[in-house]
Scaffold this active site. Structure first.
Site, PDB file in Angstrom:
ATOM      1  CB  THR A  78      41.057  63.438 110.417  1.00 49.59           C
ATOM      2  OG1 THR A  78      41.598  64.421 111.316  1.00 49.59           O
ATOM      3  CG2 THR A  78      40.930  64.038 109.027  1.00 49.59           C
TER       4      THR A  78
ATOM      5  CE1 TYR B 237      49.557  69.477 112.109  1.00 53.47           C
ATOM      6  CE2 TYR B 237      48.552  71.650 112.025  1.00 53.47           C
ATOM      7  CZ  TYR B 237      48.604  70.336 111.597  1.00 53.47           C
ATOM      8  OH  TYR B 237      47.721  69.885 110.654  1.00 53.47           O
TER       9      TYR B 237
ATOM     10  CG  ASP C  46      49.193  54.426 106.980  1.00 59.59           C
ATOM     11  OD1 ASP C  46      48.411  55.375 106.759  1.00 59.59           O
ATOM     12  OD2 ASP C  46      49.535  54.088 108.128  1.00 59.59           O
TER      13      ASP C  46
ATOM     14  CE  LYS D 124      50.530  69.634 108.526  1.00 55.39           C
ATOM     15  NZ  LYS D 124      50.589  68.544 107.526  1.00 55.39           N
TER      16      LYS D 124
ATOM     17  CG  ASN E  20      47.199  62.666 104.085  1.00 57.31           C
ATOM     18  OD1 ASN E  20      46.587  63.644 104.518  1.00 57.31           O
ATOM     19  ND2 ASN E  20      47.077  61.455 104.629  1.00 57.31           N
TER      20      ASN E  20
END
Length: 250
Positions: free
Chosen positions: A191, A156, A38, A160, A91
Site C-alpha cells: 500500500t 499501532y 475517505d 490493531k 478500513n
C-alpha cells in the site's frame, strides 16, 4: 452472470487508496453499489470515477472516521442514496510514528488510537444500527498481522489488537441478529504508506524476505478476503480474525 453482491450496498472507509480502493473496486465488479468514504476528496473521488468508468454505481462521502457526527452523517447519506447498507469494510487507518513506547508523543498516540480504534467503533455503531433496522448485514474491520503478535510501534499494535477484541465482542453481541462481524489481519502489503516507509529497493527486498512466501501482499489479495467474509459463502463465519499475511504470523 450476476455478481456476488448484485443489488447490495457496500460501504468502504479509507476507500481512496490501498486496500480500501481495491475493496471498493472489487465490490463494484461484483455488482454492489459502493459508498466510498475517505477524508481526502481527491483520492475518494478518484475511486468513484474508476468505478463509474466501468458503469458501476458509486458515491463518495468525505468523513473523518474519528468524528462521530461525520460517521453518523455518512451512514445516513449512504442509506438516503441507496436505501440500505448490506456490507461494510472499516478500513480507514494509518501507521503513525515508529517511535518506541517511551519516546512516543501523547498527541501522536491519541490521533492514532482515535482513527484506528475509535474510528472502527464509531463506524460499527451506526452501521449496526442500520443493519438491525433492515434485518442483517456483514461487517469486516481491518486489523493487522500486528493485531495478533507484537511488533511495529506500540500505539499501532495496541490499536490493531484492540480492533480484534472489539470485533469479537461485537460479533457475539449481534450473532443472533443476522449481523456477521469479522476482522481481516493483513501482513505487510504493498500500500502507499508501506511503500513510502520502504523507500529504497534494498529495504523493500529485506522486508519481503522476512515473509515466508517471500513477497509483499497486494491490496487486491486483501480485498478478495474482505469480499469473501462479506459474502454468503462465509455465512457461518463471525468473530474471526482472518490472517492474510503470506505466513507472517505463523
Amino acid at each position: 452472470m450476476p455478481g456476488r453482491f448484485e443489488g447490495k450496498v457496500a460501504m468502504v472507509t479509507g476507500g481512496g487508496s490501498g486496500m480500501g480502493e481495491a475493496a471498493s473496486l472489487a465490490f463494484a465488479r461484483e455488482g454492489a453499489k459502493v459508498v466510498v468514504v475517505d477524508v481526502s476528496p481527491d483520492s475518494g473521488s478518484d475511486t468513484v470515477a474508476q468505478i463509474e468508468r466501468v458503469d458501476g454505481d458509486a458515491l463518495y462521502l468525505q468523513a473523518d472516521v474519528s468524528n462521530e457526527s461525520d460517521v453518523e452523517s455518512a451512514v445516513r447519506a449512504a442509506v438516503d442514496a441507496y436505501d440500505a447498507l448490506d456490507c461494510a469494510f472499516n478500513n480507514a487507518g494509518f501507521v503513525g510514528s515508529d517511535a518506541k513506547i517511551a519516546e512516543y508523543l501523547e498527541s501522536e498516540w491519541d490521533r492514532l488510537i482515535d482513527v484506528n480504534l475509535k474510528g472502527v467503533w464509531l463506524c460499527m455503531k451506526y452501521q449496526i444500527r442500520q443493519m438491525l433496522a433492515q434485518g442483517g448485514g456483514a461487517i469486516v474491520n481491518n486489523s493487522s498481522a500486528l493485531g495478533l503478535v507484537g511488533g511495529g510501534s506500540g500505539a499501532y499494535a495496541a490499536s490493531k489488537h484492540a480492533v480484534v477484541g472489539l470485533t469479537k465482542t461485537a460479533a457475539l453481541e449481534y450473532a443472533r441478529d443476522g449481523i456477521r462481524i469479522n476482522a481481516v489481519c493483513p501482513g505487510p502489503t504493498a500500500t502507499p504508506p508501506l511503500l513510502r516507509l520502504l523507500d529504497d529497493p534494498e529495504r523493500r527486498r529485506r522486508s519481503a524476505e522476512r515473509i515466508p512466501m517471500g513477497r509483499l501482499g497486494q491490496p487486491s489479495e486483501i480485498a478478495e478476503s474482505v469480499l469473501w467474509l462479506c459474502s454468503d459463502a462465509a455465512s457461518f463465519v463471525t468473530g474471526s480474525a482472518f490472517s492474510v499475511d503470506g505466513g507472517h504470523v505463523a
